[in-house]
Design a protein around this motif. Sequence first.
Motif, PDB file in Angstrom:
ATOM      1  N   ALA C 187       0.827  -1.198   0.000  1.00 32.88           N
ATOM      2  CA  ALA C 187       0.000   0.000   0.000  1.00 32.88           C
ATOM      3  C   ALA C 187       0.866   1.254   0.000  1.00 32.88           C
ATOM      4  O   ALA C 187       1.980   1.250   0.535  1.00 32.88           O
ATOM      5  N   LYS C 188       0.371   2.307  -0.637  1.00 33.04           N
ATOM      6  CA  LYS C 188       1.049   3.603  -0.578  1.00 33.04           C
ATOM      7  C   LYS C 188       0.221   4.570   0.270  1.00 33.04           C
ATOM      8  O   LYS C 188       0.700   5.176   1.208  1.00 33.04           O
ATOM      9  N   LYS C 189      -1.026   4.713  -0.133  1.00 31.03           N
ATOM     10  CA  LYS C 189      -1.919   5.601   0.625  1.00 31.03           C
ATOM     11  C   LYS C 189      -3.008   4.751   1.242  1.00 31.03           C
ATOM     12  O   LYS C 189      -3.851   4.193   0.546  1.00 31.03           O
ATOM     13  N   LEU C 190      -2.980   4.687   2.551  1.00 25.05           N
ATOM     14  CA  LEU C 190      -3.893   3.793   3.247  1.00 25.05           C
ATOM     15  C   LEU C 190      -5.086   4.581   3.796  1.00 25.05           C
ATOM     16  O   LEU C 190      -4.935   5.643   4.387  1.00 25.05           O
ATOM     17  N   GLY C 191      -6.247   4.044   3.554  1.00 27.74           N
ATOM     18  CA  GLY C 191      -7.432   4.643   4.163  1.00 27.74           C
ATOM     19  C   GLY C 191      -7.949   3.717   5.255  1.00 27.74           C
ATOM     20  O   GLY C 191      -8.037   2.510   5.048  1.00 27.74           O
ATOM     21  N   ILE C 192      -8.251   4.275   6.413  1.00 28.85           N
ATOM     22  CA  ILE C 192      -8.812   3.461   7.490  1.00 28.85           C
ATOM     23  C   ILE C 192     -10.306   3.737   7.571  1.00 28.85           C
ATOM     24  O   ILE C 192     -10.732   4.897   7.599  1.00 28.85           O
ATOM     25  N   VAL C 193     -11.090   2.677   7.559  1.00 28.94           N
ATOM     26  CA  VAL C 193     -12.524   2.834   7.805  1.00 28.94           C
ATOM     27  C   VAL C 193     -12.815   2.122   9.105  1.00 28.94           C
ATOM     28  O   VAL C 193     -12.485   0.952   9.268  1.00 28.94           O
ATOM     29  N   SER C 194     -13.406   2.838  10.042  1.00 29.50           N
ATOM     30  CA  SER C 194     -13.566   2.251  11.360  1.00 29.50           C
ATOM     31  C   SER C 194     -14.950   2.534  11.906  1.00 29.50           C
ATOM     32  O   SER C 194     -15.517   3.606  11.680  1.00 29.50           O
ATOM     33  N   MET C 195     -15.468   1.564  12.616  1.00 32.95           N
ATOM     34  CA  MET C 195     -16.774   1.746  13.226  1.00 32.95           C
ATOM     35  C   MET C 195     -16.614   2.450  14.571  1.00 32.95           C
ATOM     36  O   MET C 195     -15.652   2.203  15.290  1.00 32.95           O
ATOM     37  N   MET C 196     -17.544   3.311  14.906  1.00 33.22           N
ATOM     38  CA  MET C 196     -17.515   3.949  16.221  1.00 33.22           C
ATOM     39  C   MET C 196     -18.005   2.951  17.248  1.00 33.22           C
ATOM     40  O   MET C 196     -19.175   2.915  17.616  1.00 33.22           O
ATOM     41  N   VAL C 233     -25.694   1.392   6.675  1.00 31.55           N
ATOM     42  CA  VAL C 233     -25.608   0.573   5.467  1.00 31.55           C
ATOM     43  C   VAL C 233     -25.159   1.411   4.283  1.00 31.55           C
ATOM     44  O   VAL C 233     -24.685   0.884   3.291  1.00 31.55           O
ATOM     45  N   ASP C 234     -25.331   2.716   4.397  1.00 32.88           N
ATOM     46  CA  ASP C 234     -24.960   3.561   3.279  1.00 32.88           C
ATOM     47  C   ASP C 234     -23.599   4.180   3.550  1.00 32.88           C
ATOM     48  O   ASP C 234     -23.461   5.024   4.432  1.00 32.88           O
ATOM     49  N   PHE C 235     -22.620   3.748   2.766  1.00 33.15           N
ATOM     50  CA  PHE C 235     -21.258   4.225   3.010  1.00 33.15           C
ATOM     51  C   PHE C 235     -20.843   5.331   2.037  1.00 33.15           C
ATOM     52  O   PHE C 235     -19.680   5.691   1.984  1.00 33.15           O
ATOM     53  N   ALA C 236     -21.805   5.840   1.250  1.00 30.52           N
ATOM     54  CA  ALA C 236     -21.448   6.812   0.215  1.00 30.52           C
ATOM     55  C   ALA C 236     -20.612   7.978   0.746  1.00 30.52           C
ATOM     56  O   ALA C 236     -19.587   8.316   0.150  1.00 30.52           O
ATOM     57  N   PRO C 237     -20.991   8.586   1.873  1.00 30.84           N
ATOM     58  CA  PRO C 237     -20.174   9.714   2.344  1.00 30.84           C
ATOM     59  C   PRO C 237     -18.753   9.283   2.724  1.00 30.84           C
ATOM     60  O   PRO C 237     -17.790  10.003   2.452  1.00 30.84           O
ATOM     61  N   ASN C 238     -18.616   8.095   3.314  1.00 32.85           N
ATOM     62  CA  ASN C 238     -17.285   7.606   3.662  1.00 32.85           C
ATOM     63  C   ASN C 238     -16.464   7.361   2.409  1.00 32.85           C
ATOM     64  O   ASN C 238     -15.284   7.716   2.336  1.00 32.85           O
ATOM     65  N   ILE C 239     -17.103   6.757   1.426  1.00 31.56           N
ATOM     66  CA  ILE C 239     -16.386   6.415   0.194  1.00 31.56           C
ATOM     67  C   ILE C 239     -15.919   7.688  -0.512  1.00 31.56           C
ATOM     68  O   ILE C 239     -14.805   7.748  -1.024  1.00 31.56           O
ATOM     69  N   ALA C 240     -16.773   8.693  -0.504  1.00 33.06           N
ATOM     70  CA  ALA C 240     -16.371   9.958  -1.121  1.00 33.06           C
ATOM     71  C   ALA C 240     -15.117  10.507  -0.440  1.00 33.06           C
ATOM     72  O   ALA C 240     -14.182  10.978  -1.099  1.00 33.06           O
ATOM     73  N   GLU C 241     -15.087  10.419   0.889  1.00 33.97           N
ATOM     74  CA  GLU C 241     -13.914  10.873   1.632  1.00 33.97           C
ATOM     75  C   GLU C 241     -12.662  10.118   1.203  1.00 33.97           C
ATOM     76  O   GLU C 241     -11.610  10.704   0.951  1.00 33.97           O
ATOM     77  N   LEU C 242     -12.798   8.790   1.145  1.00 29.17           N
ATOM     78  CA  LEU C 242     -11.649   7.935   0.852  1.00 29.17           C
ATOM     79  C   LEU C 242     -11.134   8.158  -0.562  1.00 29.17           C
ATOM     80  O   LEU C 242      -9.929   8.284  -0.792  1.00 29.17           O
ATOM     81  N   ILE C 243     -12.056   8.228  -1.500  1.00 30.97           N
ATOM     82  CA  ILE C 243     -11.636   8.419  -2.891  1.00 30.97           C
ATOM     83  C   ILE C 243     -10.993   9.785  -3.058  1.00 30.97           C
ATOM     84  O   ILE C 243      -9.983   9.947  -3.735  1.00 30.97           O
ATOM     85  N   ASN C 244     -11.578  10.750  -2.378  1.00 31.59           N
ATOM     86  CA  ASN C 244     -11.031  12.097  -2.462  1.00 31.59           C
ATOM     87  C   ASN C 244      -9.605  12.153  -1.906  1.00 31.59           C
ATOM     88  O   ASN C 244      -8.770  12.899  -2.395  1.00 31.59           O
ATOM     89  N   ALA C 245      -9.344  11.334  -0.882  1.00 29.72           N
ATOM     90  CA  ALA C 245      -8.005  11.326  -0.289  1.00 29.72           C
ATOM     91  C   ALA C 245      -7.032  10.524  -1.146  1.00 29.72           C
ATOM     92  O   ALA C 245      -5.839  10.476  -0.847  1.00 29.72           O
ATOM     93  N   GLY C 246      -7.534   9.888  -2.182  1.00 30.57           N
ATOM     94  CA  GLY C 246      -6.674   9.156  -3.100  1.00 30.57           C
ATOM     95  C   GLY C 246      -6.147   7.846  -2.551  1.00 30.57           C
ATOM     96  O   GLY C 246      -5.030   7.421  -2.892  1.00 30.57           O
ATOM     97  N   CYS C 247      -6.906   7.187  -1.709  1.00 31.34           N
ATOM     98  CA  CYS C 247      -6.439   5.938  -1.105  1.00 31.34           C
ATOM     99  C   CYS C 247      -6.320   4.833  -2.146  1.00 31.34           C
ATOM    100  O   CYS C 247      -7.196   4.676  -2.994  1.00 31.34           O
ATOM    101  N   ASP C 248      -5.222   4.077  -2.072  1.00 33.50           N
ATOM    102  CA  ASP C 248      -5.131   2.912  -2.957  1.00 33.50           C
ATOM    103  C   ASP C 248      -5.434   1.624  -2.197  1.00 33.50           C
ATOM    104  O   ASP C 248      -5.684   0.584  -2.784  1.00 33.50           O
ATOM    105  N   THR C 249      -5.378   1.706  -0.875  1.00 31.87           N
ATOM    106  CA  THR C 249      -5.656   0.524  -0.059  1.00 31.87           C
ATOM    107  C   THR C 249      -6.534   0.942   1.113  1.00 31.87           C
ATOM    108  O   THR C 249      -6.324   2.001   1.712  1.00 31.87           O
ATOM    109  N   ILE C 250      -7.533   0.101   1.395  1.00 30.98           N
ATOM    110  CA  ILE C 250      -8.443   0.409   2.495  1.00 30.98           C
ATOM    111  C   ILE C 250      -8.329  -0.692   3.539  1.00 30.98           C
ATOM    112  O   ILE C 250      -8.381  -1.876   3.207  1.00 30.98           O
ATOM    113  N   ILE C 251      -8.159  -0.311   4.779  1.00 22.63           N
ATOM    114  CA  ILE C 251      -8.215  -1.300   5.852  1.00 22.63           C
ATOM    115  C   ILE C 251      -9.461  -1.036   6.675  1.00 22.63           C
ATOM    116  O   ILE C 251      -9.812   0.109   6.947  1.00 22.63           O
ATOM    117  N   PHE C 252     -10.179  -2.098   7.009  1.00 18.32           N
ATOM    118  CA  PHE C 252     -11.532  -1.962   7.545  1.00 18.32           C
ATOM    119  C   PHE C 252     -11.598  -2.547   8.947  1.00 18.32           C
ATOM    120  O   PHE C 252     -11.373  -3.735   9.150  1.00 18.32           O
TER     121      PHE C 252
END
Lengths: 331, 292, 413, 236
Positions: C187-196, C233-252
Amino acid sequence: MKNFDIKLLEGLEKSKYIVGAAVALLVISLPFFGASQYLLRVATNIGIYAILALSLNLITGYAGQVSLGHAAFMAIGAYAFIVFTTKYPIGFFPAMGVGILFSALAGLILGAPTLRLSGAYFVIATTGFSELVKVIALNWKSVTNGATGIRNIIRPTVFGIELTNANGGQYWFMLFWLAVSIYICYAIKYSKFGRALFAIRDDDLAAKMAGINTSLTKVTAFVFSAALAGVAGVLYATMTRYVEPNTFTMDISTIILCIVIFGGMGSMVGMLISTFLLIAFPEALRALAMYRFIIYGLILIIMVRFRQQGLISGVSKLPYKLPKGVYIDRG
Amino acid sequence: MFLQQIINGISIGLIYALVSVGYSLIFGVLRMMNMAYASILTVGAHFCLSLVQAKFGFFPAIIVALVLTGLVSVFFDVSMLAPLRKKTGSDSVTVLITAIGFNYILLNLCLVIWGSERKPFQNVFDFGSLQVGSVIFDSSQIVIMATALVILAALTWVIYGSKIGLGMRAVQQNTKAANLAGVNTKVVITFSFFISGITACIAGFLIASYYQLIYPTMGVALGGKAFAAAVLGGIGVLHGSVIGGLIVGILECVAVYFFGGGVRDAVAYIILILVLLLVPSGLFGKSENTKV
Amino acid sequence: MKKALSLVLALAIALSLVACTSTGTTTTTTSEDQTTATTEQATETQNLDPIVLGCSGPLTGNNAQFGENALNGIMVAIEEINADGGLLGGRMLEVRSYDDKGTGEEGASVAELLISDEDVCAVPSAAYGSSVGLVEAPLFQEAGLVAISNSASHPDFSATGDCIYRNNLTEAGELQYAYQMPQVVGAKKLGIVSMMSEFGESFTAGFEALQEQYGDKVGFEIACVSWFTDGTVDFAPNIAELINAGCDTIIFFAEYNNFASFAIQYRKLDPNAQFIGLMTCYTPDLVNLGGDSVEGVYLYSCLNPNSTNPEVQKFVAAYKAKYDGAEPDFVAANAYDSVKIIAAAIEQAGSADREAIREAIKTAHVVCTAGDLSFDANGDAVKSVVMFKIENGQFIEVEGAFKLWDEFVASLS
Amino acid sequence: MLNVTNLNTFYGNIHAIKDINLEVKQGEIVTIVGSNGAGKTTTLMSICGVLRKARGSKIEFLGEDITDLSPCEIVKRGISVSPEGREIFPGLSVSDNLKLGAFTRTNAAEISDSYERVYALFPRLKEREKQNAGTLSGGEQQMLAIGRAIMSKPKLLLLDEPSMGLAPNLVKMIFKLIKEINGQGVTIMLVEQNASMALKIANRGYILETGRVKFCDSAEVLRTNNEVKKAYLGGK
């Protein structure tokens, strides 16, 4: 013959007290009968819900407003109490006082503007409030510790003995507060303030005409109700010793409403019996726990349709009347 | 990115709109908050799931599911609400409590019958995505928008253009007079519940296939937010619900943009409380319709 | 009529109460399979009391799958032990399992139920996850009842006392593997998606702390941390954030069910990003839910069903045979091992008393799916994990992916 | 045309209508007069199916028993009513209100004929066709209520207090219109508190007192009856 009747009635009247005293004695001495830790816990839980039901009854049974946001006041009481015990070492009882105070304050803040909403709109406003409190608890991490929640909440210590569930202390602690709540509710019921509440429930407009400051009365009732819910919240926190935003859900609010409707609004004995039945039943029938909310749902529907006066109308001399709201059908 | 969030907001908003018209439909006729609507939607989606799995053809399965959901909705009215309407002294809160009770029954029946876990649901309209400038449109988003608009248009026609719609509006305005004018109010109310059930099933189906996911609590959060949208737009007013849904959806995504994911769920409820306090009849509601 | 109806209703509830409080806490949900397993041997062991184990887990709710799998793992272990003639000269094993719904309130209630049930001698499977586990732990500790969690990772869990054990990776231990993953997959740019949630928040904090320490040495940066709440169930806002940050790898950082919906929605917009999941994503249900979208996902688990370890082979075969070919996950394997180690402790102590087990389990060890299993002084088991990649819907082992932590750190500079 | 025999109606425990017998013949204007609470409106509502009748009551219309039919069935059979207090649909347009009058009819051509007829009778309504009915004046609302009743092309038209709350000149106009409608072949049953006006245009009249028929005779006879004069016509 007539004399005999009167004697019988007097006897009944007396026996009511005897039965009451016997039940009270039995309840108080429960931990001595070798009740298991689990049974004590269930009993404590029943007591906490009884306090909640009495609390909701203050506004639903007396003032005629239905709230579905009571879990929120529990949450506020519990969180305020916990924050003060962990951040400021002021001791258990002052912190409990703070918790109750915060709940009462929240009742004032929510009650003052929303109580002018009637019927269904009030229900919705309280539901929204409840969800909002949950979201705040989740996001205000510096205070509530967010989703991680707060653990190992302190338990009360009386005469140097920590009140745990195993030594029955939690149970007696709950009983004490239950007694206080019952006393408060009785005091309110038979006070001028209580009569004003009944008047409002029966006819808001007429109460206004009679010179009752209806909105002040309603808000006061709401504040009392919220404070009692706060008491329950603190008790709940000390019993479970773990609180997180999802602890206080809509389900709790619904169960409380269910208890109040099942028990018959306005009737205190009915409230206690109905709490006992509704909280003990899913514990007793764990195999049926899946169907728990189906049964609660049925209770709501059946009671509202067939028996609005509640479970034991003989005890409750006050047939309850639901508040007037948006009308349904003019036909 | 901001623009992308707005687009996301619109597509989520239309989903809310789809659900919130269901609330408005029944409120429009009976002045009743149908709190059981969200779980009727869930039941509808699960009917779709089971019937599609039964493999007697996709479209027949969906149509049967629509009818079944409509019947569930009608059953609710005929067995629980109609007796309350007949009974004197019943009012909005009685009806509300009944609806809450039915909501719990349906939701938990779903849990018992279908299990609580999330299950996969087929996506019937995935045709890839489309990039316009920096904004990406997902084909499912476009399909859901289109379907939502078609359904809203159809409902608008039913209510403002058809004879039974006239009857519905008449019943809302004055049940007694409608009765005297020869409108069979029972039929009108039953019909309203039937189409509200169908709308719920369509919404449930669309949502399940949009997220490719189905589970019994799917309606809970959705129902709350859609309800807020309906109140915002003026409950009982169809176009109000649509606009309310869009506002809630967009504000939610914008809030995520500014404050992060944690505040998202608060948006709808803040709106709900503010509207109730400031403009109880909503943006497009007529105050004569909502005696608060 | 109305009166009669409500009376009947009240009576039904009251009756059920009386009926069940009199039998108190013995309302059990013993599985059918297990009863038959006991009766087979009943002829020779009739006069011997069974040894009763307790189990608390979510059988309904979002994490029901994990509760069910844990119970399944226990059942497999019990059947195996009973088939071999039971413990202590022929005493059969039995389980009493209760649904804690994944909530603290119910969890505490179930814990008290198990504690109050004097037949229960140990709990091989306490609640799923740390948040409920941490509510139950002090109760078990106070009662002196040994309880093992097969999924809790919070450091405080096993620190509760000498009755509380963890048969799972600790959070710190799991982080050491999770942190290697982005490096392994390049990975170069890692995006973290985490549940509260309790887990999500503390795992994210731990991950960020490691990045703080080694960030300039590893080949990736954390480009974005995106949060969602439970039930989303709707992750659209999160995905927009991640794509905007240019992530190439996502860890969940959450369970498989959330991950599946996230992956589906993400893939529609960006088919090329790499995904990394945690151990809680390692379940065939991820593939059922996520379909093509989870193809190529990297994840890890402490159970490797393809391992040559005969214990693993035995367990996986028995599990599949019993549950219609279903694949066990790490919770099932851990629960299976936990029963095994409690059985070993019982044999070692020569008694099924709570107190005896409490002492014996400190030194007990058993050969099982996790190799030679025993607990250290903290009450934690030592676990290692294996990395997998999902290919054609199968979990394919990525061999030699992970290094020991010290080696990994050394390899960085 | 309409035969009501032994009509008894209860509101809960209150016996509101006691053994009323009525008859309306083809082409007549029959009026029911009486003071407040005499049971006039209750009688009307019983006939058109809104209220449930006690056992033994019988209502026949054109030889058919309509006692237990629902309101919409009764409207279909050709009885329509312009209720007390007008009961228009305030949020709907004037034309929608009228359209609702024709709710039970299906023939589009005939319905548009009825529109023409109503607009010819009440040109005011034509002017306000698109307006919400709630914005109309009291008189206009009354016209609308009558117009809506006519839209169902009734054989028998029941009018409940059409003059209530209207200015005297409007009352006159309404009564003139009633006469005109009757002239077009519609049988009319008129419930009125304004007994003198009602008896002027009616062929026959019934006088109700506390739920019973007190007098029943031709309008002319009633008008000259001293007792009636004293009690209802304000005369000496």
